[in-house]
Scaffold this motif. Structure first.
Motif, short mmCIF file in Angstrom:
data_model
loop_
_atom_site.label_atom_id
_atom_site.label_comp_id
_atom_site.label_asym_id
_atom_site.label_seq_id
_atom_site.Cartn_x
_atom_site.Cartn_y
_atom_site.Cartn_z
N LEU A 188 3.20 4.39 -2.60
CA LEU A 188 2.14 3.45 -2.22
C LEU A 188 2.22 2.16 -3.02
O LEU A 188 2.22 1.05 -2.46
N VAL A 189 2.31 2.28 -4.33
CA VAL A 189 2.36 1.10 -5.20
C VAL A 189 3.60 0.26 -4.91
O VAL A 189 3.52 -0.98 -4.79
N LEU A 190 4.74 0.91 -4.77
CA LEU A 190 5.99 0.17 -4.55
C LEU A 190 6.00 -0.50 -3.18
O LEU A 190 6.45 -1.64 -3.04
N ALA A 208 -0.21 1.03 2.72
CA ALA A 208 -0.82 1.66 1.55
C ALA A 208 -1.93 2.62 1.97
O ALA A 208 -2.06 3.73 1.42
N ILE A 209 -2.74 2.21 2.94
CA ILE A 209 -3.80 3.08 3.43
C ILE A 209 -3.22 4.35 4.05
O ILE A 209 -3.72 5.46 3.83
N GLU A 230 -3.86 8.12 2.84
CA GLU A 230 -4.35 9.17 3.73
C GLU A 230 -3.55 10.46 3.57
O GLU A 230 -4.10 11.56 3.69
N THR A 231 -2.25 10.32 3.30
CA THR A 231 -1.45 11.53 3.10
C THR A 231 -1.86 12.27 1.83
O THR A 231 -1.58 13.46 1.69
N ASP A 249 -5.86 8.57 10.25
CA ASP A 249 -5.11 7.85 11.28
C ASP A 249 -5.31 6.33 11.22
O ASP A 249 -4.66 5.60 11.95
N ILE A 250 -6.19 5.86 10.36
CA ILE A 250 -6.56 4.44 10.40
C ILE A 250 -5.41 3.55 9.94
O ILE A 250 -5.23 2.44 10.44
N GLY A 251 -4.60 4.02 9.00
CA GLY A 251 -3.45 3.23 8.58
C GLY A 251 -2.44 3.06 9.70
O GLY A 251 -1.90 1.97 9.90
#
Length: 399
Positions: free
Chosen positions: A120-122, A160-161, A165-166, A174-176
């Motif tokens: 996520l950060v990367l 990132a979202i 979520e994972t 599912d929003i991402g």
């Protein structure tokens, strides 16, 4: 190391593969499109090809949207910046760092290293770095394309979202995905609405095909894009709304009307041009299927998602990558038999997948067949374009 554009005199010091973002990112996008789909089919069939903590479906969705399409979007934006601003192409160490960052996210997420948080950060860093660099260049030059840089930043946020979520942080898993796909469709609507009628008009004039000519981007087009953005935002907030479904059907008809004004049926003699129209045709098809799913429930959401992702997104990315790579390496804008076959394979793969989802066919054979076709198209592109993307320009070996 801050991103900075090399001067024309310095670009020749870099290996050809690092003389423009389209080179590594287009090649990586094609290779990953093929490899990630093969990995997904293997994982879906039960093979232990991913890390034990990785959800195969979540991985597949993320890598197709933010890995494959993300690489293509980054390659396109960082290459288009030079055209928009008149500056040199980004290259060298800064480009190598971005490419390595993209590769790192793919490995880390697939192996489940650090949970979803390291990836996520990367990945967020990657998209924000690209968007910030693009925005700076656009603002300094006074160019009009700042919204595209902003959209790329939002794609990074959506990525990132999706990774968050994972990790179970958000209740909506599912929003991402919905946000990222909506942003990509909006980019297709905006950029496709510029280049498709322009390239079609240029070809018709060069071939002396006469009137009528494609209608260029107009106020009406911008209103359609604005309406589409509002409707997709509604889908983001109310993913099960029947009203949103009806509005999506209206948006689908509007995009079909846009496509009809671009004279695509007159361009079948040139695969480089007609493929743009075939790719955009998936936009109204996908929006229409999604609208039918929400309003009537008579088709699966999978059919709509694959029409938009495998169809519109996949085929237009292949079309733009192949054309831009030829132009930026000083080669004639002509599609040989191999490239035409790659287009046909990706189109057929998307069609098989969507039709199988509409008909709700059981068994693995439709998935295997569509994956073989779609992945085969991108693998063929990678083979054909590897020498193009790794060697100097034909007309100027220093670039």
């Amino acid at each position: 190391m801050p991103l900075s554009e090399p001067s024309p005199k310095r670009i020749e010091r870099h290996p050809p593969f690092l003389r423009g973002a389209f080179r590594p990112f287009f090649l990586f996008a094609a290779l990953w499109a093929a490899a990630a789909l093969i990995i997904w089919v293997a994982a879906y069939s039960g093979a232990p090809v991913l890390g034990e903590v990785v959800d195969p479906l979540a991985w597949h969705q993320h890598e197709m949207l933010f890995g494959f399409a993300g690489a293509a979007v980054i390659g396109f934006l960082l290459t288009a910046i030079a055209n928009w601003t008149g500056g040199p192409l980004l290259g060298g160490a800064a480009l190598a760092a971005l490419a390595f960052l993209w590769l790192s996210v793919r490995v880390i997420f697939a192996l489940g290293l650090g949970g979803p948080w390291l990836a996520l950060v990367l990945e967020l860093t990657l998209f924000l770095a690209v968007a910030t660099f693009a925005a700076r260049e656009i603002i300094v030059s006074g160019n009009r394309n700042l919204p595209i840089a902003f959209a790329v930043a939002l794609i990074g946020v959506a990525a990132a979202i999706d990774l968050a979520e994972t990790g179970g942080v958000l209740s909506d898993r599912d929003i991402g995905l919905r946000g990222g796909l909506s942003l990509v469709i909006m980019l297709i609507g905006l950029i496709g609405g510029r280049i498709i009628p322009t390239f079609t008009r240029n070809w018709l004039m060069r071939e002396d095909r006469g009137a009528p000519m494609p209608v260029m981007m107009s106020v009406g087009d911008m209103r359609i894009l604005g309406f589409t953005a509002i409707v997709l935002l509604g889908w983001l907030v109310w993913p099960g709304s029947a009203l949103v479904g009806w509005l999506l059907l209206v948006a689908a008809l509007a995009h079909l009307w846009r496509l009809s004004r671009w004279q695509g049926w007159r361009t079948f003699a040139d695969p480089l041009v007609v493929v743009l129209h075939l790719a955009y045709a998936w936009v109204p098809i996908g929006l229409g299927l999604l609208g039918v799913h929400l309003a009537f429930g008579t088709v699966t959401r999978s059919a709509a998602i694959h029409a938009l992702a495998a169809g519109a997104m996949g085929l237009l990315i292949l079309a733009v990558m192949s054309r831009a790579s030829l132009g930026h390496t000083g080669r004639p804008l002509k599609a040989g038999t191999g490239l035409a076959l790659a287009y046909a394979l990706v189109f057929a793969g998307a069609l098989v997948r969507v039709l199988s989802a509409v008909a709700m066919l059981e068994g693995m054979w439709p998935i295997h067949l569509s994956a073989a076709l779609w992945a085969g198209g991108f693998a063929l592109f990678a083979v054909l374009y590897f020498p193009i993307l790794t060697r100097p320009r034909l007309d100027d070996p220093t670039l």
